[in-house]
Design an enzyme around this catalytic site. Structure first.
Site, PDB file in Angstrom:
ATOM      1  N   MET A  88       0.874  -1.166   0.000  1.00  0.00           N
ATOM      2  CA  MET A  88       0.000   0.000   0.000  1.00  0.00           C
ATOM      3  C   MET A  88       0.909   1.213   0.000  1.00  0.00           C
ATOM      4  SD  MET A  88      -3.185   0.873   2.556  1.00  0.00           S
ATOM      5  CE  MET A  88      -4.391   2.117   2.105  1.00  0.00           C
ATOM      6  N   LEU A 119       0.655   4.125   1.049  1.00  0.00           N
ATOM      7  CA  LEU A 119       0.721   4.888   2.296  1.00  0.00           C
ATOM      8  C   LEU A 119       1.863   4.417   3.183  1.00  0.00           C
ATOM      9  CD1 LEU A 119      -3.033   5.043   3.416  1.00  0.00           C
ATOM     10  CD2 LEU A 119      -1.727   6.818   2.269  1.00  0.00           C
ATOM     11  N   SER A 120       2.243   3.173   3.036  1.00  0.00           N
ATOM     12  CA  SER A 120       3.224   2.545   3.922  1.00  0.00           C
ATOM     13  C   SER A 120       4.653   2.894   3.531  1.00  0.00           C
ATOM     14  CB  SER A 120       3.027   1.022   3.884  1.00  0.00           C
ATOM     15  OG  SER A 120       4.161   0.354   4.377  1.00  0.00           O
ATOM     16  N   GLY A 121       5.378   3.528   4.444  1.00  0.00           N
ATOM     17  CA  GLY A 121       6.784   3.809   4.209  1.00  0.00           C
ATOM     18  C   GLY A 121       7.600   2.560   3.942  1.00  0.00           C
TER      19      GLY A 121
END
Length: 220
Positions: A8, A10-12
């Site tokens: 995803m 959004l995930s660093g």
């Protein structure tokens, strides 16, 4: 066979894997897992990764989780050289230390401070956790005060992991590094050396930042 990455943006940690893949020339078959919608709990994903976390890499049937392990694997298997993840025991140990620092101290302190408000409905920030975050920022500022990159004089997977974390942190709180100029300088060096940095990392960080700032605005 293609290399699948369940992710995803959004995930660093997911973005760190994508940055690493780009730098070693590996093409990923990206499979979005919408954590907000609970897709990580679907039976078909749980069969692949019972821990229901992203990123999850599947390379010809080999399943690997935890972003830092995935980054190391990609360089070890597909890298044209060992520059991103040195084979020298001492040099590799420094890279490993920075990766563990990112996991257990740097981003951990950030998430402990901000995530209760962003994701769990807390109505205030914890001053004690803020002290831990400030301490982590001071440590990292020291790490990059006498070297160009996190683990030495050239880019490694430690930088890819840490810059994915740092960019997320900066988008949630644009002033977070104002007292740490060496971190800001390091970030600019990373951006200039990582191919497709904006599309692979900054876009996802911006989206995360919008979510974070929206949540924080409600308590201010």
């Amino acid at each position: 066979m293609p290399i699948d990455l369940y992710y995803m943006s959004l995930s660093g940690p997911c973005r760190a894997v994508m940055l690493t893949a780009k730098m070693v020339g590996v093409e990923l078959n990206l499979k979005i897992v919408n954590l907000m919608a609970g897709e990580q709990m679907k039976p078909e994903f749980l069969k692949i990764n019972p821990q229901h976390t992203v990123p999850t890499l599947v390379d010809s049937g080999f399943v690997l989780t935890e972003s830092r392990a995935i980054c190391a694997y990609l360089v070890n298997k597909y890298g044209k050289d060992d520059k991103l993840y040195p084979k020298s025991p001492k040099d590799r140990a420094v890279v490993d230390q920075r990766l563990f620092f990112d996991l257990g101290v740097f981003y951990s302190a950030f998430s402990d401070y901000y995530y209760p408000v962003i994701f769990r409905g807390a109505t205030s920030l914890d001053d004690g956790k803020k002290k831990k975050l400030d301490e982590a920022l001071r440590f990292f500022n020291m790490f990059v005060s006498d070297r160009d990159f996190a683990a030495g004089d050239h880019l490694t997977i430690a930088d890819l992991s840490l810059v994915a974390s740092a960019s997320t942190m900066e988008r949630v709180n644009p002033k977070i590094f104002d007292d740490y100029p060496k971190i800001k300088e390091w970030m600019e060096r990373c951006k200039n050396q990582i191919p497709d940095y904006h599309d692979l990392n900054q876009v996802g960080a911006e989206i995360f930042g919008q979510i974070g700032q929206s949540a924080l605005a409600k308590i201010q």
